[in-house]
Design an enzyme around this catalytic site. Sequence first.
Site, PDB file in Angstrom:
ATOM      1  CB  CYS A 184      -4.863   5.901 -19.002  1.00  0.00           C
ATOM      2  SG  CYS A 184      -3.791   6.073 -17.566  1.00  0.00           S
ATOM      3  CE1 TYR A 218       1.394  -3.018   6.017  1.00  0.00           C
ATOM      4  CE2 TYR A 218      -0.694  -2.475   4.979  1.00  0.00           C
ATOM      5  CZ  TYR A 218       0.665  -2.685   4.888  1.00  0.00           C
ATOM      6  OH  TYR A 218       1.298  -2.571   3.667  1.00  0.00           O
ATOM      7  CB  THR A 258      -9.310  -6.055   7.390  1.00  0.00           C
ATOM      8  OG1 THR A 258      -8.033  -6.539   6.928  1.00  0.00           O
ATOM      9  CG2 THR A 258      -9.104  -4.981   8.445  1.00  0.00           C
ATOM     10  CD  GLU A 271      -6.900   1.967   7.079  1.00  0.00           C
ATOM     11  OE1 GLU A 271      -7.053   1.087   7.939  1.00  0.00           O
ATOM     12  OE2 GLU A 271      -7.317   3.132   7.224  1.00  0.00           O
TER      13      GLU A 271
END
Length: 557
Positions: A204, A452, A463, A528
């Site tokens: 990275c 949300y 969810t 999301e």
Amino acid sequence: MASNPAATCQANGDSKPGGVPAARRSCGHRSESESDAGPTSKSLARLCSRDDGERRAALEELSQGVLQCLDLERHGSERLRKQTLLHLLRLSRSCPLQEVRERAVELLRTAQEQGVQVPRALASGPSAFIPAKEILKGGPNQDVLIESFLSLGRVDHISMVMAMHPAYLCCFLKTQHALLEMDGPLPRHWRHYIAVMAAARHHCSYLVQQHSAGYLEAGGEESWLSGLEHAPAKLRSLQTLNKLLAHRPWLITQQHIQELVCPGAEPRWSLAELIHAVVLMAHAHSLCSFVWGCGLNPEPDHIGGYTFQPPSLSHSPHSPAHSPAHEDGRHELADGAVEVEVLMKRMVELQQQQEEEECTQEEMVTRFERERSESIPTAVVRGAPPDLVLRLVEEPEFRYEDFAPRGEQAPPTMRAQDYSWEDHGFSLLNRLLPDMGQLLDENFQIVCNLTYHRMAMHEGVDTHTLRKALWNYIHCLYGIRYDDYDYGSVNVLLERSLKVFVKTMACHPEQTTARIYHSFWRHFRHSEKVHANLIVMEARLQAALLYILRAITHYMR
């Protein structure tokens, strides 16, 4: 306020080393191996003042310094420093304060009009996967970014993407600040160097450059960054734990701890020092997953993030790196809508099914074993990492291997009932590194409970079952089993393309590609998908910590 052009200019092209800022809050990050900390660090630091008047005065001082330097340059005696130009580029691209951002743009334009070769950013936004317009929004996102700028002196691409979830970003920044900057057993430059070592395991370069700058700013010796052999033996002794934490944490035993902390160990780590180091490593490893999983571009002032060359007519820097069909993260409207409807139906049916029937413990174990041994391909091979990364990695061939290899050598499963974060890891970490357990627990709680109440185009959706399936699937990949969880839910709720993304990001983050990112949840919002990234990052972090903390617990008995 009078401006000192020497603070912005470089006499006859000769660079004189400047002072090293005493605090991380300085805006004068170095992004390349230069001997100074940025000649405009004082005025740049004052741009982060919470006092509007002082900030305006600092902006005027910086402007006057640049303009005077341009005037002197016409007479051949002075020229703008490269680092000054890169600081201006960064401010023009990522400063959340409009007046500062616009002034930086104006100063770069003025310099260019007067014949100065100015840098330009190579990317059109923070992410190669997510359109900039989805990230650079106002509202609560902007508020938390302004606070980040005033507190830390810059807003990086990580923060800009995480700001899609402001509540989480606030917690993340607080935890990272405590790890890197607050009082603790390790000196600041060692903390950043340990993070560099950890980020290099996943190739990275984004985090390697970021922490290399922090390391130098904290007073670290530049030679250490040219290779691990130049670092102290005590830091090099972390390499075994570093590679195991990054790729196969279930192999960590109390013997690894004993070799570093027991009397007679040379060099010897105190338990407090070691716990600080391993949390830093695990934090950096999991953050690599987020960087790769969100396709973060290099910072504008990082190597690979800018160029002094004019744009090519044949290639626009604003062109997305992926297919235009993916520009908003969606494929065909009809297909995506059907996928969402199917997932919502499955969530409702699963909840009803779990209320109506109970599985035997044997069946639960069978479903767990089936899930963790499922073959999920992650066969993308990237080119060799840049030298700035490779020279900081020992045994680069040591990589992740499935926790459940076929054969008799498979390590035993870690049952959460035997060693869990809530009952064991949290208290041990808080005891050895005060407050860190609490900070990390807040991160875990926020990312797990964040909702949300919507899913794609639907509002008012619970969810919870989907979030829990994601978290438990990642722990399953790391060999951690919850006796009270039905792993059949994972197969029902997580489509194969999502599993490919999650496993790649959690286990081989450097192999994440735009295709893998765009292939799952094709009709979901990018925010999301970023939430899914956060769940993977935090679940992976907790899994690694559980293995290292269990080994420390066994050592302390």
